[in-house]
Design a protein around this motif. Sequence first.
Motif, short mmCIF file in Angstrom:
data_model
loop_
_atom_site.label_atom_id
_atom_site.label_comp_id
_atom_site.label_asym_id
_atom_site.label_seq_id
_atom_site.Cartn_x
_atom_site.Cartn_y
_atom_site.Cartn_z
N GLY A 67 -1.85 9.45 8.38
CA GLY A 67 -2.15 9.66 9.80
C GLY A 67 -2.07 8.33 10.53
N ASP A 68 -2.62 8.29 11.73
CA ASP A 68 -2.56 7.04 12.51
C ASP A 68 -3.41 5.96 11.85
OD1 ASP A 68 -0.89 8.19 14.31
OD2 ASP A 68 -2.49 8.77 15.72
N PRO A 69 -3.01 4.69 12.03
CA PRO A 69 -3.75 3.58 11.39
C PRO A 69 -5.08 3.30 12.08
CG PRO A 69 -1.90 2.74 12.68
CD PRO A 69 -1.79 4.24 12.70
N GLU A 70 -5.37 3.98 13.19
CA GLU A 70 -6.68 3.79 13.83
C GLU A 70 -7.11 5.12 14.44
OE1 GLU A 70 -5.35 0.76 16.41
OE2 GLU A 70 -4.68 2.13 17.94
N GLY A 71 -8.38 5.23 14.76
CA GLY A 71 -8.82 6.49 15.33
C GLY A 71 -10.31 6.64 15.31
N ASP A 72 -10.77 7.89 15.44
CA ASP A 72 -12.20 8.16 15.52
C ASP A 72 -12.84 8.33 14.14
OD1 ASP A 72 -12.35 8.06 18.26
OD2 ASP A 72 -11.73 10.16 18.50
N LEU A 73 -12.06 8.86 13.21
CA LEU A 73 -12.66 9.15 11.91
C LEU A 73 -11.65 8.90 10.79
CD1 LEU A 73 -15.00 10.37 10.20
CD2 LEU A 73 -14.00 12.63 10.63
N LEU A 74 -12.11 8.20 9.77
CA LEU A 74 -11.29 7.99 8.57
C LEU A 74 -12.00 8.67 7.40
CD1 LEU A 74 -8.82 6.51 7.21
CD2 LEU A 74 -10.47 4.74 6.57
N VAL A 75 -11.27 9.56 6.73
CA VAL A 75 -11.81 10.24 5.55
C VAL A 75 -11.28 9.54 4.31
CG1 VAL A 75 -12.00 12.41 4.31
CG2 VAL A 75 -11.75 12.41 6.80
N VAL A 76 -12.18 9.14 3.43
CA VAL A 76 -11.76 8.47 2.20
C VAL A 76 -12.05 9.38 1.02
CG1 VAL A 76 -11.87 6.36 0.83
CG2 VAL A 76 -12.37 6.28 3.27
N GLY A 77 -11.06 9.59 0.19
CA GLY A 77 -11.24 10.41 -0.99
C GLY A 77 -10.66 9.75 -2.22
N TRP A 78 -10.84 10.41 -3.34
CA TRP A 78 -10.26 9.93 -4.60
C TRP A 78 -10.07 11.14 -5.51
CZ3 TRP A 78 -12.99 10.07 -9.41
CH2 TRP A 78 -14.33 10.51 -9.31
N GLY A 79 -9.10 11.06 -6.41
CA GLY A 79 -8.92 12.11 -7.40
C GLY A 79 -8.30 13.37 -6.82
#
Lengths: 317, 628
Positions: free
Chosen positions: B504-516
């Motif tokens: 998605g965009d490199p900046e914004g309101d929310l960043l979701v971080v996941g793994w696996g």
Amino acid sequence: MFGMNADWSLEVFERYFTIGDYAGGEARWCPGCGDHGVLTAIHKLLRDEQVPPETTVAVSGIGCSSRLPHYMGTYGFHGLHGRALPIACGIKSRRPELDVWVATGDGDCFSIGTAHWIHAIRYNMDMTVLAFDNSVYGLTKAQTSPTSPLGFKTNTHPTGAILPPLNPLTTTLGITNVSFVAQVVDWSPPLLYEVIKAAHRHKGTGFVRIIQRCPVFSDSVSKALQNSPERVLLLQHEKGIPIDASAKRQFPNSITHDPSDLAAARAVAEDTSRIPVGLLYQNTDALCYETLSSRGTEFTVKKRLAGINAALDRFTI
Amino acid sequence: MEASQEVERAVQSELIHEHIVEIVSDSGEGAQKAGQTFGAVCARMGNGVWTVEIIPAEIKPPARSPAGASGIRIRLGSKYITNMGDEADLVVAFNEQVLYSRIANGAYKAGTILLIENKWRDDPVPEIQAQYKRALAEFKENGLIVHELALEEACREITSNPRVGKNMFVLGMLCHIYTRDVELARNEIATIFKRKSKEVVEQNYRLLQAGYDFASDNLDFRYEIPPQQVREGKRFIVTNGNTALGLGVMASGMELVAMYPITPATSASHYLADVFHEVGGFVHQAEDEIAAIGFAIGSSFAGKTACTITSGPGLALKTEMLALAVMAEIPLVLAVVQRGGPSTGLPTKVEQGDLLASIFGEPGDAPKVVVAPATIEECLHFVVMSRRLAETFRTPVVLLTDANLATGQQPYPRPEPSSEWLAPPIDQTDWDPQIPPYNWDPQTGLSPRPVPGMVDGHYVLTGLAHTNESKVAYDSKSNQLGCDMRSRKLAALANTLKAPTVYGDPEGDLLVVGWGSTLGAIQEAVDRTRAQGYKVSSLHLRFISPLEPGLKEIFSRFRKVMTVEINYSDDLSAPLITRENRRYSQLAWILRASTLVDVDCWSVVLGAPLQPGMIHKVLLERLSSKED
């Protein structure tokens, strides 16, 4: 000549190993500890057999006797408490040419490592397993071990051990695929040497219980035995381990025992009024697990790649 | 020819882009086999596919019980499919009771088509009749579109044991419903039953065709899901994640897997037990988990880096050995197929609960590499990478997959292994006696490793604190240095890693971080949220120890950062929970500690893969929340 490289054969001749080649750091066991004698016997045997030090690996768990690899001039693996055997088996699994020795104690082998002891005997990989049994935990200072005699006073049982001791010989002899069980006391150096030699030459797991003096924490146990040499029972047989004149002088009692007779071996082991010394049981035909686990070590890169490509092709859509 | 003409005469197929299909039955009725075969047919036809097994909680659950629900979900589409999706569009059920557990899991919606075996309506046991009628009334009330079908009766014309043959009949039905190439299904049947007699194969062909015809005669709907991309000559394979692990072991050149049976990891070893000998490898089934890793460590010490495969409880048992491998710098690959915990937990279900245990599980400081593949394809490639990392960095590498990846099936490009993937032969040249066994480079902590057989390389490996000569050392300086050097290796590895890519965009309101395994569900949820105009992006980590670099800078470009994970965290709205005492999800702890950013989290332990719809809802909530 005959496909042999002359330089190579010359080099083998030149590489003569002395006892010094097998010795590592200075042994730091207590004065009078039986472990010193075992270490000496191993060094001497490796010299006599001219085993290259670089293909020798001494593996141990944790405990006084498990310090042994540090006193060897070979490769060594001073592992975890009770876990020497799985590590040794793993070393052997894909490198069956390595000469693997295991040093373990009565706590290490017969208590915390019990599962591995049972299964390593069943795997029967070609290695020499020396179980140093001094009937007490030494490194952690005087706790009851599985082989402490009933009533033996320790820091964990100050009024005396409350259970009868485990019998390592009957246990080992009860395991399927067992192939070599011997017992010896550390205070008979020539016999000690002969027993270790036989275990080392045996193809399979050469299991030796060494009844070993701990002058600090279980002196009374070994003293009692040393003071009644008639309790020791020498096992004699043409298929057994040679017993020299000095051992016969040291221990007056002996019986003829055929080491190929498992039932007889179990009967001898069962009688705890005597301390059988020599070869209890040997089966030279038992399956060695490394013959299975080392299959395919010779595969070339080409063959491996062909195998993986064939495997991938089965899932190709 | 005849068949297709008949089809055109019957119903016009509706063009759709994706569908989610379930087959649910009592265990032992072959639903999973039918579904996997259907998935394979779809994959061969060029569709995107994801299959996920529905596994009963017990080995032999009673028949017709919600707890006994056994089956499979197949999500197929025109595009690449990365997760199980939300509610099913069509379900085939062999009895009504098993559906209750699926309904409890929210597997269906109003409009889901239910094809159900109708023999229960006339069951000799009145109570069963009543249960069936009651359930169907309920299902209809919930909006399910119910088709009661005499499946067993139709099968009985071909086989005397319809309970066993019914699954291939259903496969035939699905082939008709989704306009599949029956010839491909026949090929799959031939492969499945290759060890059976010709009669058995023929019988299953007949069941397949009968199912196809039955659907044609009895159903008034039909779909077509065209493959979107042509695969341009690229070869694809279809496997589940555990098979991918096994293939990875082979492609890495590792020759030994030492394991102890544990769900859900064991099927990786089952696969290897079948084929490992073809590359000269060996599966050692050890007496316990500790012996399994001990055996692998022994082999690795002797120069043959080995792999051990386990799950959470096994990881716990292996802890002391893992620390030994760290302390003595022994290369090792430890694959952990995560399941629900703690303790025996949920053996067959998914969780991402072993991250912190993998990184910090050992007493003392035990730095090691921890990586997490995010797709089934990565399960394969990460094993190859892990072996190389283990040897280069002289360290154990923990590879974390989970039950979702383990049993999910997906098509992916066929790897083309090369000799560089394989372990090099053991170096047996003489060792320079001047070089100590741990000749640490102070910049990187790296050192070359002597291997038994090398003349003059002998040393005594020990788990005790030691000097660079591997001599036992209890002095302060040596212990500090050893710890420094082992930790330095992680920094050295981190220096070789690239900053992760933002989806998605490199900046914004929310960043979701996941793994696996949550990658596909998170990205799909992000797509949906972005489609509604929200400024949300996501980031998926593969390296967690060491962490991929640049996170703090990336996080700074978003107003809020949160993780989405399948492990436990306290919900801020729960009683007694405050921002101070809240226990965060596992990656969130790590990210908060390493970036000092107030990383939020959302995580659940439902024993199920995350679905895009659930995540979508959470993202909307967080985006609309006024709280900063």
